[in-house]
Scaffold this active site. Structure first.
Site, PDB file in Angstrom:
ATOM      1  N   HIS A  95       0.810  -1.224   0.000  1.00 14.14           N
ATOM      2  CA  HIS A  95       0.000   0.000   0.000  1.00 14.14           C
ATOM      3  C   HIS A  95       0.849   1.283   0.000  1.00 14.14           C
ATOM      4  O   HIS A  95       0.413   2.315   0.532  1.00 14.14           O
ATOM      5  CB  HIS A  95      -0.977  -0.015   1.185  1.00 14.14           C
ATOM      6  CG  HIS A  95      -0.310  -0.081   2.534  1.00 14.14           C
ATOM      7  ND1 HIS A  95      -0.780  -0.844   3.577  1.00 14.14           N
ATOM      8  CD2 HIS A  95       0.791   0.537   3.033  1.00 14.14           C
ATOM      9  CE1 HIS A  95      -0.012  -0.694   4.638  1.00 14.14           C
ATOM     10  NE2 HIS A  95       0.958   0.142   4.334  1.00 14.14           N
ATOM     11  N   HIS A 145      -1.840   4.355   9.910  1.00 16.05           N
ATOM     12  CA  HIS A 145      -0.520   4.965  10.093  1.00 16.05           C
ATOM     13  C   HIS A 145      -0.612   6.333  10.771  1.00 16.05           C
ATOM     14  O   HIS A 145       0.162   7.231  10.481  1.00 16.05           O
ATOM     15  CB  HIS A 145       0.191   5.149   8.759  1.00 16.05           C
ATOM     16  CG  HIS A 145       0.394   3.911   7.953  1.00 16.05           C
ATOM     17  ND1 HIS A 145      -0.631   3.204   7.371  1.00 16.05           N
ATOM     18  CD2 HIS A 145       1.527   3.256   7.603  1.00 16.05           C
ATOM     19  CE1 HIS A 145      -0.138   2.170   6.699  1.00 16.05           C
ATOM     20  NE2 HIS A 145       1.173   2.179   6.828  1.00 16.05           N
ATOM     21  N   HIS A 193      10.137  -4.150   4.261  1.00 19.88           N
ATOM     22  CA  HIS A 193      10.573  -2.761   4.175  1.00 19.88           C
ATOM     23  C   HIS A 193      10.856  -2.185   5.552  1.00 19.88           C
ATOM     24  O   HIS A 193      10.285  -2.623   6.544  1.00 19.88           O
ATOM     25  CB  HIS A 193       9.630  -1.862   3.375  1.00 19.88           C
ATOM     26  CG  HIS A 193       8.234  -1.638   3.896  1.00 19.88           C
ATOM     27  ND1 HIS A 193       7.329  -2.643   4.115  1.00 19.88           N
ATOM     28  CD2 HIS A 193       7.572  -0.489   4.196  1.00 19.88           C
ATOM     29  CE1 HIS A 193       6.172  -2.131   4.511  1.00 19.88           C
ATOM     30  NE2 HIS A 193       6.300  -0.818   4.585  1.00 19.88           N
ATOM     31  N   GLU A 197       3.908  -5.443   8.571  1.00 18.69           N
ATOM     32  CA  GLU A 197       2.569  -5.254   7.980  1.00 18.69           C
ATOM     33  C   GLU A 197       2.042  -6.566   7.390  1.00 18.69           C
ATOM     34  O   GLU A 197       0.850  -6.682   7.095  1.00 18.69           O
ATOM     35  CB  GLU A 197       2.602  -4.164   6.911  1.00 18.69           C
ATOM     36  CG  GLU A 197       2.825  -2.779   7.513  1.00 18.69           C
ATOM     37  CD  GLU A 197       2.900  -1.658   6.484  1.00 18.69           C
ATOM     38  OE1 GLU A 197       2.785  -0.496   6.879  1.00 18.69           O
ATOM     39  OE2 GLU A 197       3.090  -1.936   5.280  1.00 18.69           O
TER      40      GLU A 197
HETATM   41  C1  DHB Z   1       6.155   3.277   2.341  1.00 19.79           C
HETATM   42  C2  DHB Z   1       5.625   2.014   2.594  1.00 19.79           C
HETATM   43  C3  DHB Z   1       4.545   1.886   3.472  1.00 19.79           C
HETATM   44  O1  DHB Z   1       3.988   0.689   3.822  1.00 19.79           O
HETATM   45  C4  DHB Z   1       3.957   2.997   4.042  1.00 19.79           C
HETATM   46  O2  DHB Z   1       2.866   2.821   4.826  1.00 19.79           O
HETATM   47  C5  DHB Z   1       4.493   4.255   3.784  1.00 19.79           C
HETATM   48  C6  DHB Z   1       5.590   4.390   2.935  1.00 19.79           C
HETATM   49  C7  DHB Z   1       7.299   3.442   1.387  1.00 19.79           C
HETATM   50  O3  DHB Z   1       7.939   2.459   0.981  1.00 19.79           O
HETATM   51  O4  DHB Z   1       7.574   4.603   1.003  1.00 19.79           O
HETATM   52 FE    FE Z   2       2.508   0.976   5.509  1.00 18.27          FE
END
Ligand code: DHB
Ligand code: FE
Length: 287
Positions: free
Chosen positions: A12, A59, A193, A240
């Site tokens: 997302h 978030h 990530h 996540e």
């Molecule tokens: C990014 C990824 C995410 O899951 C999020 O909520 C906000 C930013 C990103 O990779 O920039």
């Molecule tokens: Fe996220």
């Protein structure tokens, strides 16, 4: 009775919303990601779900660190988005289906999941980006939603096993709902990530592949990872994936992976899109 047609897992990342707003879907950077949705569009056009139950993490738009429920579920007629500070245009709203939300809440509490009930709930990019990916274009989204927020932000987080069980409870609840509805289950976020700290930009293709392989055929195998193990392997925001575990748990029947797209990176994230089929188990004959 309501029927679960299958599950969709997707990243997302907010910058996807900017790419959509600017029409960059065919741009060389974006194409490998957006092309992963061609299959999804055909599948949704064939299956025509009426409802999407969306497991996601907020978030900081609706919940902040001062008050952060482990599990929260929407029971509203409408879910609005607001400016989240990512430079994204504010999204259109999603329609709710409060009668189904309340049925799921009854069953969840009956199964000892003491969820926070939200009759007023803003939804952030973790809901609106996947919706815009599934149903592109300016028209209203053709499904009603039940948003279910899982805390993946402030530790302690719920375990992978707990999220799988939450999903199973939601799946049973949907199938006991007395209405002729086709229901899609969505899990958003991930895969590996990490947005901040010393490991910012961390991505782990090998671990992501293992998670996707196990998700369909043996999700219980993933419950061996503690949250700390998972953060080590997938990055601080890679957790996540808890939303994907809940999505998988809600698939009550025989599950098969129909489609997978995996692409590194989109922004800071290993981007994945997966479609899982849910075929009803054969009815047991009464003795
Ligand atoms: C990014 C990824 C995410 O899951 C999020 O909520 C906000 C930013 C990103 O990779 O920039
Ligand atoms: Fe996220």
């Amino acid at each position: 009775m309501a029927r679960i047609i299958g599950g969709l897992g997707t990243t997302h990342v907010p910058s996807i919303g900017n790419a959509i707003a600017k029409g960059l879907q065919k741009d060389p950077y974006w194409r490998p990601f957006f092309s992963g949705f061609d299959y999804v569009h055909g599948w949704l056009a064939r299956e025509k779900p009426d409802v999407a139950v969306v497991f996601y993490n907020d978030h900081g738009l609706n919940f902040f660190l001062d008050k952060l429920p482990t599990f929260a579920i929407g029971a509203a007629k409408e879910y609005r988005n607001e400016d989240e500070g990512w430079g994204l245009p504010v999204s259109k709203s999603a329609a709710g289906i409060p009668e189904l939300s309340w049925h799921i809440i009854e069953k969840l509490v009956g199964d000892e999941f003491d969820v926070t009930m939200c009759q007023d709930m803003l939804v952030d990019h973790a809901v609106t980006i996947p919706m815009a990916l599934m149903w592109p274009g300016p028209a209203a989204w053709p499904v009603k939603i039940v948003p279910i927020a899982i805390n993946t932000v402030q530790h302690p987080l719920p375990s992978l096993a707990r999220c799988l069980r939450l999903g199973r409870s939601v799946g049973r609840a949907i199938e006991s709902y007395d209405a002729d509805l086709k229901v899609l289950i969505v899990g958003t976020g991930g895969l590996s990530h990490q947005l901040d700290g010393e490991r910012a930009g961390f991505i782990n293709r090998e671990f992501d592949t293992l998670c996707l392989d196990k998700l369909t055929v043996d999700p219980t195998a993933l419950t061996q990872y503690s949250i700390v193990d998972f953060v080590e392997q997938a990055g601080a925001q890679g957790v996540e994936f808890l939303n994907w575990m809940a999505m998988r748990g809600a698939l009550t029947g025989r599950t098969q992976e129909l489609h997978r797209n995996y692409h590194i990176p989109i922004s800071n994230t290993a981007a994945a899109t997966v479609v899982l089929e849910n075929r009803p188990l054969p009815q047991r004959k009464a003795a």
